[in-house]
Design a protein around this motif. Structure first.
Motif, PDB file in Angstrom:
ATOM      1  N   SER A  30      22.035  13.706  -2.966  1.00 13.71           N
ATOM      2  CA  SER A  30      20.783  13.550  -2.107  1.00 13.71           C
ATOM      3  C   SER A  30      19.948  12.409  -2.830  1.00 13.71           C
ATOM      4  CB  SER A  30      19.996  14.943  -2.843  1.00 13.71           C
ATOM      5  OG  SER A  30      20.815  15.949  -2.167  1.00 13.71           O
ATOM      6  N   ALA A  31      20.143  12.299  -3.977  1.00 10.02           N
ATOM      7  CA  ALA A  31      19.266  11.002  -4.667  1.00 10.02           C
ATOM      8  C   ALA A  31      19.711   9.827  -4.163  1.00 10.02           C
ATOM      9  CB  ALA A  31      19.443  11.072  -6.137  1.00 10.02           C
ATOM     10  N   HIS A  32      21.068   9.626  -4.071  1.00  7.85           N
ATOM     11  CA  HIS A  32      21.465   8.542  -3.462  1.00  7.85           C
ATOM     12  C   HIS A  32      21.105   8.202  -1.944  1.00  7.85           C
ATOM     13  CE1 HIS A  32      24.353   6.227  -0.654  1.00  7.85           C
ATOM     14  NE2 HIS A  32      24.261   5.414  -1.681  1.00  7.85           N
ATOM     15  N   GLN A  33      20.875   9.220  -1.104  1.00  4.73           N
ATOM     16  CA  GLN A  33      20.522   9.174   0.054  1.00  4.73           C
ATOM     17  C   GLN A  33      19.006   8.626   0.220  1.00  4.73           C
ATOM     18  OE1 GLN A  33      22.481   9.651   2.967  1.00  4.73           O
ATOM     19  NE2 GLN A  33      20.966   8.420   3.663  1.00  4.73           N
ATOM     20  N   ILE A  34      18.276   9.084  -0.637  1.00 10.64           N
ATOM     21  CA  ILE A  34      16.542   8.675  -0.661  1.00 10.64           C
ATOM     22  C   ILE A  34      16.506   7.405  -1.177  1.00 10.64           C
ATOM     23  CG2 ILE A  34      14.577   9.130  -2.084  1.00 10.64           C
ATOM     24  CD1 ILE A  34      15.251  11.855  -2.028  1.00 10.64           C
ATOM     25  N   ASP A  54      28.428   5.318  -6.117  1.00 14.78           N
ATOM     26  CA  ASP A  54      28.803   5.620  -7.562  1.00 14.78           C
ATOM     27  C   ASP A  54      27.738   4.699  -8.465  1.00 14.78           C
ATOM     28  OD1 ASP A  54      31.200   6.268  -6.792  1.00 14.78           O
ATOM     29  OD2 ASP A  54      32.200   4.546  -6.581  1.00 14.78           O
ATOM     30  N   GLU A  55      27.079   3.855  -7.984  1.00 10.01           N
ATOM     31  CA  GLU A  55      26.041   3.189  -8.986  1.00 10.01           C
ATOM     32  C   GLU A  55      24.964   4.002  -9.152  1.00 10.01           C
ATOM     33  OE1 GLU A  55      23.188  -0.806  -8.944  1.00 10.01           O
ATOM     34  OE2 GLU A  55      24.406  -0.370  -7.133  1.00 10.01           O
ATOM     35  N   VAL A  56      24.404   4.929  -8.128  1.00  6.75           N
ATOM     36  CA  VAL A  56      23.428   5.953  -8.212  1.00  6.75           C
ATOM     37  C   VAL A  56      23.932   7.135  -9.253  1.00  6.75           C
ATOM     38  CG1 VAL A  56      21.984   7.713  -7.211  1.00  6.75           C
ATOM     39  CG2 VAL A  56      22.148   5.510  -6.293  1.00  6.75           C
ATOM     40  N   ALA A  57      25.264   7.503  -9.062  1.00  8.48           N
ATOM     41  CA  ALA A  57      25.745   8.541  -9.904  1.00  8.48           C
ATOM     42  C   ALA A  57      26.053   8.168 -11.353  1.00  8.48           C
ATOM     43  CB  ALA A  57      27.211   8.971  -9.433  1.00  8.48           C
ATOM     44  N   GLU A  58      26.174   6.661 -11.536  1.00 10.31           N
ATOM     45  CA  GLU A  58      26.317   6.175 -12.877  1.00 10.31           C
ATOM     46  C   GLU A  58      24.883   6.214 -13.542  1.00 10.31           C
ATOM     47  OE1 GLU A  58      27.451   2.001 -15.015  1.00 10.31           O
ATOM     48  OE2 GLU A  58      28.767   2.697 -13.379  1.00 10.31           O
ATOM     49  N   LEU A  59      23.945   5.750 -12.790  1.00  7.96           N
ATOM     50  CA  LEU A  59      22.568   5.646 -13.274  1.00  7.96           C
ATOM     51  C   LEU A  59      22.124   6.990 -13.730  1.00  7.96           C
ATOM     52  CD1 LEU A  59      19.813   4.394 -13.756  1.00  7.96           C
ATOM     53  CD2 LEU A  59      19.338   4.749 -11.379  1.00  7.96           C
TER      54      LEU A  59
END
Length: 187
Positions: A30-34, A54-59
């Motif tokens: 959901s964060a990635h989508q936003i 992947d970049e958002v999940a890592e962050l």
């Protein structure tokens, strides 16, 4: 009312977020989508192109680890168990700067802009910083992000510097504006 936010957002901290298995599983996606949608629309969040999943999940993994170490705060805004915004601050790593933290991201889904979600997230993060003994909370923003700059000023931040034409997005240049909230000077 239209299909926007019809109720006050629930502002969860990292512990509340990670203790709910359903929310925890959906949070990164959901964060990635936003974030991707906002960056696609030209939002000033530090990316020129939308970040990858992947970049958002890592962050987010980095931020959650910092929260667990006592060096960060993460907040997520939900309406009807749907993520509509997120934000975080990180304590500075340099030993001489450890009493201070930087508010690094506040992101609110475009459909909920203007409904107080950003204010609620930022106010919760300010309260977290004060509670954790942060002395100065800093942030930087792109100079054309007038609504964000207005929000930060309304919450007590003051401008302490500006780098003209510092942010490069293609051929466009924007000022980088620095703000601070000094808890040492507040009663």
């Amino acid at each position: 009312m239209t299909s926007g936010v019809t109720t006050e957002p629930a502002i969860l901290d990292a512990m509340e977020l990670t203790s709910d298995p359903e929310l925890k599983v959906r949070f990164a996606e959901s964060a990635h989508q936003i974030l991707a949608d906002l960056v696609s629309g030209g939002a000033a969040l530090g990316w020129v192109e939308p970040p990858s999943r992947d970049e958002v999940a890592e962050l987010l993994g980095h931020v959650v680890s910092a929260v667990q170490a006592g060096d960060a705060a993460l907040r997520a805004a939900y309406v009807d168990r749907r993520l509509v915004g997120l934000g975080y601050w990180l304590r500075y790593a340099r030993p001489t700067h450890r009493p201070h933290a930087d508010l690094e991201k506040i992101a609110v889904a475009a459909a909920t802009h203007g409904r107080g979600v950003g204010r609620a997230l930022t106010a919760a993060l300010i309260a977290d910083a004060r509670e954790r003994g942060i002395e100065v909370l800093t942030l930087d923003a792109r100079g054309d992000n007038t609504s964000a700059l207005h929000l930060y000023r309304s919450l007590g931040f003051t401008e302490y510097g500006r780098l003209p034409d510092f942010v490069a997005v293609g051929d466009h240049r924007y000022d980088k504006v620095f703000y601070m909230l000094d808890f040492r000077r507040q009663s």
